[in-house]
Enzyme design. Sequence first.
Site, short mmCIF file in Angstrom:
data_model
loop_
_atom_site.label_atom_id
_atom_site.label_comp_id
_atom_site.label_asym_id
_atom_site.label_seq_id
_atom_site.Cartn_x
_atom_site.Cartn_y
_atom_site.Cartn_z
N ASP A 1 -2.93 4.35 -2.58
CA ASP A 1 -3.97 4.84 -1.76
C ASP A 1 -5.07 6.78 -1.96
O ASP A 1 -3.82 7.04 -2.39
CB ASP A 1 -3.84 4.74 -0.44
N GLU B 1 -6.57 3.59 -6.06
CA GLU B 1 -7.71 3.57 -5.62
C GLU B 1 -8.33 5.20 -5.95
O GLU B 1 -7.72 6.75 -5.60
CB GLU B 1 -7.22 3.62 -4.33
N HIS C 1 -10.84 -4.66 3.02
CA HIS C 1 -11.08 -3.92 4.17
C HIS C 1 -12.14 -2.30 4.78
O HIS C 1 -12.00 -2.32 6.07
CB HIS C 1 -9.74 -3.94 4.92
N ASP C 2 -12.38 -1.62 3.45
CA ASP C 2 -13.12 -0.76 4.55
C ASP C 2 -14.45 -0.73 3.80
O ASP C 2 -15.48 -0.40 3.99
CB ASP C 2 -12.95 0.57 3.18
N ASP D 1 0.56 -0.90 -0.19
CA ASP D 1 -0.12 -0.30 0.16
C ASP D 1 0.76 1.07 -0.16
O ASP D 1 2.04 0.99 0.83
CB ASP D 1 -1.21 -0.05 1.17
O1 ISL Z 1 -14.60 3.44 3.79
C1 ISL Z 1 -14.65 4.14 2.54
C2 ISL Z 1 -16.44 4.70 2.98
O2 ISL Z 1 -16.37 4.37 4.40
C3 ISL Z 1 -14.08 4.64 1.22
O3 ISL Z 1 -14.61 5.09 0.90
C4 ISL Z 1 -12.71 4.88 1.77
O4 ISL Z 1 -12.34 5.48 2.56
C5 ISL Z 1 -11.54 5.69 0.55
O5 ISL Z 1 -11.97 4.65 -0.33
C6 ISL Z 1 -10.35 5.84 1.34
O6 ISL Z 1 -10.28 4.62 1.44
C7 ISL Z 1 -8.81 4.89 1.75
O7 ISL Z 1 -8.23 5.92 2.40
C8 ISL Z 1 -8.29 6.57 4.28
C9 ISL Z 1 -8.52 4.91 5.08
O8 ISL Z 1 -8.70 4.80 5.25
C10 ISL Z 1 -9.01 3.11 4.06
O9 ISL Z 1 -8.79 2.91 4.70
C11 ISL Z 1 -7.98 3.49 2.50
O10 ISL Z 1 -8.69 2.04 1.98
C12 ISL Z 1 -7.11 7.33 4.11
O11 ISL Z 1 -6.25 6.72 4.03
#
Ligand code: ISL
Length: 537
Positions: A199, A250, A314-315, A98
């Site tokens: 990310d 992402e 994971h989200d 990541d």
């Molecule tokens: O989790 C989401 C909605 O509740 C997503 O929209 C997510 O927050 C977003 O896609 C960004 O996620 C990524 O960056 C975040 C981190 O908390 C997440 O785990 C990661 O996947 C900040 O770094």
Amino acid sequence: MKRTWWKEAVVYQVYWRSFLDTNGDGYGDLEGVRQKLGYIKELGADVVWLNPFYVSPDKDNGYDIADYYRVMDKAGTMEDFERLLKEAHELGLKVILDLVVNHTSDEHPWFREAKASKTSPKREYYIWHDPVDGSAPNNWRSYFAPSCWKYDERIAQYYYHSFAVEQPDLNWENEELRHEIYNMMRFWLDKGIDGFRMDVINLLAKRKDLSDVDNPYDLSYLANNPGIHDYLQEMRDEVLKHYDCMTVGEIPFVAPKEGLLYVDETRGELDTLFHFQIADEMPTWDMLRFKQIQRDWYEGLNGRGWNSQFLNNHDHTRQVTRYGNDGEHRVASAKLLATLTHTLPGMPYIYQGEEIGMTGVKFDSIDDYQDIAMKNRYAEEVGKGRDPKDVLASLQLLSRDNSRTPMQWNAQKHGGFTDGKPWMPVNPNYERLNVETDLSREDSVFHYYQQLIRLRKNNPALIYGEFTDLLPEDESLHAYERKLGQVRFVIVLNHSHETRTLPFSIDAQSLVLQNVENGTDGLLPYEARIYMTPTAR
Ligand code: ISL
Ligand code: CA
């Protein structure tokens, strides 16, 4: 399109802190991942994506990084990582990490230095603004807080954060910062990693016009701002093009037209992307919408850029709970959803536990939750005077903790995840729903994934084939074709509780994979079938 190893690959996402704990501290660790590489290989995956394991105060489970060059204690040591990487490569598995460079932790030395004084050389690594009329510069929200601005008393300026207050955004306009990041990327690539999952990579460039927005809850103003493609082109020239690696960005808030700019092969920025038109914008299953999204992305990227397919991570709440059925039809619907991600155009991503059909959770109290996104939102809504019970109920289905409960390996205490106290409770259904059970049953979700992965690997039509939606109007039946040269696959899915009949005829002899036992012509609830002509496998 040009054929590449990564287009043909299946990625297995390891949320290591919930994977396997080998030292009894209640957190999964890199050594646990190493011990299970054989399991991932047996499943058939080609690439392992590891969530962030860098030094971090862990306010957002590793997405708040305080040192990009070191491994956090919970995860283990750099030696653990190197051993894991070496053994993965020996098994023929690739490893991607990541890359979290939109923001750091507020405990990163850069930020500590930046906020020490207005003249600190690191000041420009972050984004600062004077108060406007005594308050925040505008009404923009952040993902995890009611405002994207946080006031720093001592210096009397606000700093900008797209996520939690503890995650200040980096200032990509600063050339020195950009080069620090490129050095860090080379450090990991030189260790031999095979690429990055990036990310929120389309958030790097910030909006210049600071006027208030009409709807601050529509966070799209945080992303896709002018300058973003210059940064990505520079990152490619400085770093990526010098390595044989894959990148997946992402990229929230994009439809195909804008998404293509990131993955267009002639522009060469990223290899593939996660768009969020499903995960962020389709809270529960909506067949017509799903079909439309698939058609649009296929048409939008066809021949020019490569997509990814995922229904959870994971989200995002586990797919059987959110888009399938985690009760009576759990096994069938888990297999049906797998059929989708492995036969639609794009790279399939499997999130740990998905391959045994793990389900979401519902904890009784907000205190049992850990997700900072959920907890902050809960506090905000309760603060407005809403009934705490209603607020909790409204946040449960999409809480990120749904997918973060530990991996269920066997029916022993804590599902075999740890000998200690797990950092997050194991889903109570581990006694019947676990890897050991799935490995012992021929008709398990795990074995269906194996078959799907093998079928895709042996048949370029499922990877490179043309895609045609055969039933665009049907609200519960899904059918589409993947065709390459003489080879034609037809995928049929009954995404409903009802028995259905297929509205077109197809040679029963050409059936190559089916997710339920069914001697009749009719499609059972959540039945999935794959037909192939010519039939030779
Ligand atoms: O989790 C989401 C909605 O509740 C997503 O929209 C997510 O927050 C977003 O896609 C960004 O996620 C990524 O960056 C975040 C981190 O908390 C997440 O785990 C990661 O996947 C900040 O770094
Ligand atoms: Ca551990």
